[in-house]
Design an enzyme around this catalytic site. Sequence first.
Site, PDB file in Angstrom:
ATOM      1  N   LYS A 165     -86.546  33.298 -49.806  1.00 18.50           N
ATOM      2  CA  LYS A 165     -85.402  32.755 -50.541  1.00 18.50           C
ATOM      3  C   LYS A 165     -85.756  32.627 -52.020  1.00 18.50           C
ATOM      4  CE  LYS A 165     -81.932  29.520 -49.169  1.00 18.50           C
ATOM      5  NZ  LYS A 165     -80.788  30.403 -49.139  1.00 18.50           N
TER       6      LYS A 165
HETATM    7  N1  PMP Z   1     -78.961  35.210 -45.731  1.00 19.77           N
HETATM    8  C1  PMP Z   1     -78.870  34.758 -46.981  1.00 19.77           C
HETATM    9  C2  PMP Z   1     -78.867  35.736 -48.097  1.00 19.77           C
HETATM   10  C3  PMP Z   1     -78.769  33.386 -47.228  1.00 19.77           C
HETATM   11  O1  PMP Z   1     -78.673  32.920 -48.488  1.00 19.77           O
HETATM   12  C4  PMP Z   1     -78.751  32.491 -46.135  1.00 19.77           C
HETATM   13  C5  PMP Z   1     -78.620  31.017 -46.385  1.00 19.77           C
HETATM   14  N2  PMP Z   1     -79.864  30.396 -46.511  1.00 19.77           N
HETATM   15  C6  PMP Z   1     -78.869  33.007 -44.845  1.00 19.77           C
HETATM   16  C7  PMP Z   1     -78.965  34.376 -44.677  1.00 19.77           C
HETATM   17  C8  PMP Z   1     -78.956  32.099 -43.678  1.00 19.77           C
HETATM   18  O2  PMP Z   1     -80.240  31.524 -43.623  1.00 19.77           O
HETATM   19  P1  PMP Z   1     -80.490  30.113 -42.941  1.00 19.77           P
HETATM   20  O3  PMP Z   1     -79.913  30.205 -41.593  1.00 19.77           O
HETATM   21  O4  PMP Z   1     -81.963  29.983 -42.864  1.00 19.77           O
HETATM   22  O5  PMP Z   1     -79.838  29.107 -43.783  1.00 19.77           O
END
Ligand code: PMP
Length: 313
Positions: A165
């Site tokens: 991220k």
């Molecule tokens: N893909 C992207 C690009 C995101 O920003 C997110 C949000 N965090 C997700 C997928 C989903 O990830 P998570 O379930 O860990 O929040």
Amino acid sequence: MATPQAAPAHPKYVWWNGELVEWDHATVHVTAMEWVGVSAVFEGIKAYANPEEEKAYVFRLSEHMQRFDESMRLMRMEPEWNAEQLSESVLALLRANGVREDTYIRPFAYRGRGGRSFRSASENAPSILINTHPFTTTLKTGKTITTGVSSWTRISDNVMPPRVKAVANYQNSQLAWQEVMRNGYDDAIILNERHKVAEAPGACVMLVKRGRVITPPVTAGVLESITRSTLLQMFEEQLGTRTEEREVDRTELYLADEVFLCGTGAEVTPVVSVDRYPVGNGQIGPITSRMIDLYHDVVRGLDAPYDPWRTAI
Ligand code: PMP
């Protein structure tokens, strides 16, 4: 008669480099903003209230902090605090802020200790900020969205790894969002360099076909989403639904029985059309609907399984 108290505009504290700092005192000089975004990484976590127990639970805190640690390590940051210590810091902040309502938690690591260049790779100990704010869930509200496939290509592992991220990854997301929203859609689907479905700009994508839940693999140019793995496990274990992690063609979305986005922010968001092809009958599908109910109960701890996924504040 007592005048009703307006809710405070912000919580009392943020956690900043090892300390609880009062909101108004957590400031930096404006010039410090320069290149901070280039190598910054972050997390998005939610705490959900349990109205029966009058407390809130953080959902999958240790998994989020593990990923935060991985994001930092990939950018060759050497944080002063490990994932466990940062989890404790999140809880200390939530307690100091007296959180009992649905709350979004945002850990953020940045190279902010001096340096006047985006080539600040030598500056390895990141500054870390954790801040929180209330949010409103869309679970069980009947919310649905339309989507369009973006003409932009998803970033890839050897360009800007979407697995972690990183703030900069969201330039790609922004381009896709800006494009499809101008074209009248609520959200985007982004294809990867192999022209297969990757993900949405801020969420993962799942489809249902003939009773099976299908989602692209973690090597398709997606964030290693915690909600994605949460749902795959719950589909198999709780709903008896078979799941497949495999490459997905764009046209499979057009012909799917159900499509939904998932993520900490998106929760479980039903998609009712893709490029104006209606998904199923254009309503929330039965498998999506059952998952929304289950996810809602699990995140709030409403007589639901998976105790270890919830950390009481
Ligand atoms: N893909 C992207 C690009 C995101 O920003 C997110 C949000 N965090 C997700 C997928 C989903 O990830 P998570 O379930 O860990 O929040």
